[in-house]
Design an enzyme around this catalytic site. Structure first.
Site, PDB file in Angstrom:
ATOM      1  N   ASP A 220       0.867  -1.186   0.000  1.00  0.00           N
ATOM      2  CA  ASP A 220       0.000   0.000   0.000  1.00  0.00           C
ATOM      3  C   ASP A 220       0.903   1.236   0.000  1.00  0.00           C
ATOM      4  OD1 ASP A 220      -2.190   1.876   0.601  1.00  0.00           O
ATOM      5  OD2 ASP A 220      -3.337   0.070   1.032  1.00  0.00           O
ATOM      6  N   HIS A 243       2.034   1.953  -3.214  1.00  0.00           N
ATOM      7  CA  HIS A 243       1.101   2.909  -3.812  1.00  0.00           C
ATOM      8  C   HIS A 243       1.617   4.338  -3.778  1.00  0.00           C
ATOM      9  CE1 HIS A 243      -2.541  -0.055  -3.271  1.00  0.00           C
ATOM     10  NE2 HIS A 243      -1.539  -0.549  -3.971  1.00  0.00           N
TER      11      HIS A 243
END
Ligand code: NAG
Length: 394
Positions: A220, A243
């Site tokens: 993430d 991310h």
């Protein structure tokens, strides 16, 4: 620096070492092994850690909790203050291992937490959250615990974390909340690209947080900056996979504190979903984002190198036909270069109710592989200067 004199003696059941740092200041050292912690990764050493902490916390003057080499199974540990000692050092030469069964801590929020602690230094150490079995559970779609954060600092001030490694946290690796003046340097965070919600460092309701010279690869965000974060400095960070570095998600709640004064500089993104991102829910909110600088970023095959997304609404839940209330102003992008893995390398998708204001692009050079990339603007105002490619849509 005065010469070090080391005097050891045994007192009652525990061994305490006094290290003379200067003639007037002594750091009391509490070795978890002296409190019954056993290496080998099988016996729960939580209580030994907590007793060493209690001694360090209540000692007068500076104190040290020492974790020697070896693997220590720690079921969970909350190191609570406020402490009497003037400063506490946590020196970790070993590895801390979380429970293998994710049910044990999976619903408890965090594995290791410091609460209300001031003047704390954490040096070294490996924290292994043993996340894979929980991620496998989540992948089946069954109902599973949300997962625990490896390490959290809550309501703590003047904290330094240096040389720490965090591996395979069940959920977020590190969380900073309600804290001031917390600095991370030379830390390394790793979890597989496919691991859910394993953000590297999440910061919220905190001020004066610095992240320097660190490497993060997760499933993430490498760093996520949430509501109520201000005076944030991120420099010399390598991010990927993951991310990217995100301000957000913001605006989930209708009443929410803003984010301001964030600098992210000299960062590299490798094969990440985003580079520098600002993200908000498409819902009414009192929040805002202002005074943000993204400078000197290198992108390598990043899907969305520069992105503002104010239309976040996973599974269209709770925000149909709504616009984000988050007001985004004064965001600068300077010297951002490299390659985008998609054609749209610059995307400003702002709120129809609150268009982004004063977005500044200066010296941006992003290509779509070897091809020309595009920029896309919706409800975004600002200007471009210097060399800007793809050509600006502001
Ligand atoms: C912005 O944050 C930095 C630390 O990241 C701090 O040094 C500076 O004083 C802050 N600026 C303002 C106006 O608060």
């Amino acid at each position: 620096m005065a010469a070090k004199t080391i005097i050891s003696f045994s007192s009652l059941a525990l061994t305490m070492t006094l290290i003379a740092i200067s003639p007037t200041s002594y750091a009391a050292q509490y070795n978890v092994a002296s409190f019954g912690a056993t290496a080998g990764g099988r016996t729960d050493s939580s209580n030994a850690f907590l007793r060493a902490w209690a001694s360090a916390c209540s000692s007068t003057g500076p104190s040290t909790v020492y974790i020697p080499k070896g693997t220590f199974y720690v079921k969970s540990a909350a190191f609570n203050g406020p402490c009497r000692s003037s400063s506490i050092t946590f020196r970790i030469d070993g590895t801390l291992l979380a429970p293998s069964n994710y049910m044990v801590i999976g619903n408890s929020g965090n594995w290791i937490i410091f609460r209300q602690v001031s003047r704390l230094n954490v040096y070294g150490g490996i924290l292994n959250g043993r996340g894979p079995s929980l991620w496998a559970c989540k992948a089946t779609g069954k109902s599973c615990p949300i997962g625990a954060t490896n390490l959290q600092f809550s309501n703590s001030n003047n904290v330094l974390v240096s040389g720490l490694r965090s591996v395979n946290s069940q959920m977020f690796h590190i969380v900073v909340s309600g804290s001031r003046n917390v600095k991370f340097q030379s830390i390394k965070i790793s979890a597989p690209e496919t691991s859910p919600n394993t953000d590297g460092i999440h910061i919220e309701h905190s001020m004066g947080i610095t992240v320097l010279n660190s490497m993060m690869g997760t499933g993430d965000d490498c760093i996520s900056i949430g509501p109520g974060a201000s005076n944030i400095w991120v420099e010399n960070v390598a991010c990927g996979p993951g991310h990217g570095i995100s301000i957000g998600s913001l605006g989930k709640d209708s009443i929410e504190q803003g984010v301001q004064n964030v600098t992210v500089k000299t960062v590299t993104f490798t094969d990440t979903q985003n580079g520098v991102r600002i993200k908000s829910w498409a819902r009414p909110s009192t929040g805002f984002v202002r005074n943000i600088l993204f400078q000197h970023a290198a992108m390598k095959d990043v899907q969305n190198p520069i992105i503002i997304d104010q239309n976040y609404c996973p599974s269209n839940n709770g925000c149909p036909n709504k616009a984000s209330g988050i007001k985004i102003t004064d965001v600068a992008y300077r010297d951002i270069h490299g390659t985008s893995a998609t054609e749209v390398a610059v995307k400003f998708d702002c709120s129809s109710m609150n268009p982004c204001k004063n977005i500044n692009l200066q010296n941006v050079k992003l290509t779509y592989g070897n091809k020309v990339a595009r920029a896309s603007c919706t409800n975004a105002r600002g200007r471009a200067s210097g060399f800007v490619q793809p050509s600006s849509c502001l």
